[in-house]
Design a protein around this motif. Sequence first.
Motif, PDB file in Angstrom:
ATOM      1  N   GLY A  16       0.732  -0.999   0.039  1.00  0.00           N
ATOM      2  CA  GLY A  16      -0.159  -0.019   0.203  1.00  0.00           C
ATOM      3  C   GLY A  16       1.244   1.175   0.484  1.00  0.00           C
ATOM      4  O   GLY A  16       1.944   0.980  -0.223  1.00  0.00           O
ATOM      5  N   SER A  17      -0.111   2.354   0.238  1.00  0.00           N
ATOM      6  CA  SER A  17       1.116   3.862   0.329  1.00  0.00           C
ATOM      7  C   SER A  17       0.072   4.394   0.928  1.00  0.00           C
ATOM      8  O   SER A  17      -0.934   4.715   2.003  1.00  0.00           O
ATOM      9  CB  SER A  17       0.650   4.559  -1.289  1.00  0.00           C
ATOM     10  OG  SER A  17       1.156   3.874  -2.425  1.00  0.00           O
ATOM     11  N   LEU A  18       1.065   6.081   2.005  1.00  0.00           N
ATOM     12  CA  LEU A  18       0.775   6.788   2.624  1.00  0.00           C
ATOM     13  C   LEU A  18       1.386   7.769   2.206  1.00  0.00           C
ATOM     14  O   LEU A  18       3.201   8.054   1.347  1.00  0.00           O
ATOM     15  CB  LEU A  18       1.018   6.409   3.483  1.00  0.00           C
ATOM     16  CG  LEU A  18       0.418   5.505   5.346  1.00  0.00           C
ATOM     17  CD1 LEU A  18       1.019   4.955   5.961  1.00  0.00           C
ATOM     18  CD2 LEU A  18      -0.685   5.548   4.510  1.00  0.00           C
ATOM     19  N   ARG A  19       0.926   9.160   1.769  1.00  0.00           N
ATOM     20  CA  ARG A  19       2.230  10.165   2.317  1.00  0.00           C
ATOM     21  C   ARG A  19       2.033  10.929   3.566  1.00  0.00           C
ATOM     22  O   ARG A  19       0.974  11.488   4.326  1.00  0.00           O
ATOM     23  CB  ARG A  19       0.920  10.953   1.258  1.00  0.00           C
ATOM     24  CG  ARG A  19       1.797  12.736   0.498  1.00  0.00           C
ATOM     25  CD  ARG A  19       1.576  13.526  -0.805  1.00  0.00           C
ATOM     26  NE  ARG A  19       0.121  14.251  -0.083  1.00  0.00           N
ATOM     27  CZ  ARG A  19       0.046  14.975  -0.533  1.00  0.00           C
ATOM     28  NH1 ARG A  19       0.374  15.177  -2.003  1.00  0.00           N
ATOM     29  NH2 ARG A  19      -1.388  15.380  -0.508  1.00  0.00           N
ATOM     30  N   LEU A  20       3.354  11.184   3.749  1.00  0.00           N
ATOM     31  CA  LEU A  20       3.512  11.974   4.836  1.00  0.00           C
ATOM     32  C   LEU A  20       3.265  13.755   4.591  1.00  0.00           C
ATOM     33  O   LEU A  20       4.068  13.459   3.549  1.00  0.00           O
ATOM     34  CB  LEU A  20       4.771  11.413   5.746  1.00  0.00           C
ATOM     35  CG  LEU A  20       4.440  10.199   5.893  1.00  0.00           C
ATOM     36  CD1 LEU A  20       5.842   9.886   7.395  1.00  0.00           C
ATOM     37  CD2 LEU A  20       3.367   9.563   6.908  1.00  0.00           C
ATOM     38  N   SER A  21       3.507  14.722   5.340  1.00  0.00           N
ATOM     39  CA  SER A  21       3.330  16.160   5.441  1.00  0.00           C
ATOM     40  C   SER A  21       3.902  16.584   6.571  1.00  0.00           C
ATOM     41  O   SER A  21       3.970  16.505   7.664  1.00  0.00           O
ATOM     42  CB  SER A  21       2.090  16.541   5.316  1.00  0.00           C
ATOM     43  OG  SER A  21       1.231  15.687   4.279  1.00  0.00           O
ATOM     44  N   CYS A  22       4.710  17.939   6.356  1.00  0.00           N
ATOM     45  CA  CYS A  22       5.371  18.331   7.399  1.00  0.00           C
ATOM     46  C   CYS A  22       5.462  20.419   6.934  1.00  0.00           C
ATOM     47  O   CYS A  22       5.738  20.579   6.410  1.00  0.00           O
ATOM     48  CB  CYS A  22       6.676  17.713   7.479  1.00  0.00           C
ATOM     49  SG  CYS A  22       7.984  18.533   8.840  1.00  0.00           S
ATOM     50  N   ALA A  23       4.491  20.240   7.592  1.00  0.00           N
ATOM     51  CA  ALA A  23       4.106  22.491   7.631  1.00  0.00           C
ATOM     52  C   ALA A  23       5.406  22.898   8.620  1.00  0.00           C
ATOM     53  O   ALA A  23       5.493  21.957   9.524  1.00  0.00           O
ATOM     54  CB  ALA A  23       2.921  22.504   8.042  1.00  0.00           C
ATOM     55  N   ALA A  24       5.487  24.159   7.895  1.00  0.00           N
ATOM     56  CA  ALA A  24       7.105  24.758   8.607  1.00  0.00           C
ATOM     57  C   ALA A  24       6.463  26.177   8.190  1.00  0.00           C
ATOM     58  O   ALA A  24       5.713  26.554   7.854  1.00  0.00           O
ATOM     59  CB  ALA A  24       7.812  24.570   8.408  1.00  0.00           C
ATOM     60  N   SER A  25       6.364  26.623   9.242  1.00  0.00           N
ATOM     61  CA  SER A  25       7.127  28.543   8.967  1.00  0.00           C
ATOM     62  C   SER A  25       6.914  28.757   7.658  1.00  0.00           C
ATOM     63  O   SER A  25       8.409  28.814   7.205  1.00  0.00           O
ATOM     64  CB  SER A  25       7.602  29.004  10.340  1.00  0.00           C
ATOM     65  OG  SER A  25       8.696  28.904  10.208  1.00  0.00           O
ATOM     66  N   GLY A  26       6.762  29.881   6.966  1.00  0.00           N
ATOM     67  CA  GLY A  26       7.562  30.179   6.071  1.00  0.00           C
ATOM     68  C   GLY A  26       9.064  30.763   6.211  1.00  0.00           C
ATOM     69  O   GLY A  26       9.691  30.290   5.289  1.00  0.00           O
ATOM     70  N   THR A  27       9.608  31.235   6.847  1.00  0.00           N
ATOM     71  CA  THR A  27      11.058  31.385   6.647  1.00  0.00           C
ATOM     72  C   THR A  27      11.906  30.013   6.713  1.00  0.00           C
ATOM     73  O   THR A  27      12.970  30.166   6.407  1.00  0.00           O
ATOM     74  CB  THR A  27      11.307  31.963   8.713  1.00  0.00           C
ATOM     75  OG1 THR A  27      10.966  33.535   8.463  1.00  0.00           O
ATOM     76  CG2 THR A  27      12.642  33.125   8.798  1.00  0.00           C
TER      77      THR A  27
END
Length: 120
Positions: A16-27
Amino acid sequence: QVQLVESGGGLVQAGGSLRLSCAASGTIFRTSDMGWYRQAPGKQRELVAAITRSGSTNYADSVKGRFTISRDSTKNTVYLQMNSLKPEDTAVYYCNAAGLGVGLRQYNYWGQGTQVTVSS
């Protein structure tokens, strides 16, 4: 304080498949090299994939051809697309941001980790 917010982990069957996401500040996103690491029970933390500010990528041999790292400047987010998952991919996955700040001060930030479990 800098915060990396991860999401996308879970339980999947082999293949199977998964997609991980990591959100950071713009700077941080704009000035950092980004990477995904993983740590399995009883094992050392290892680099899975990395992407520089200019878009250059690097992968561990064990995931080449199956995983893809990318970054989206419009969302300040780095992704790890994981396909053809195997039970040996089971681990806690961590997002990392590294770079140089004012006065060439080194920084290294980590996300909280997200569990990926692949059943056979």
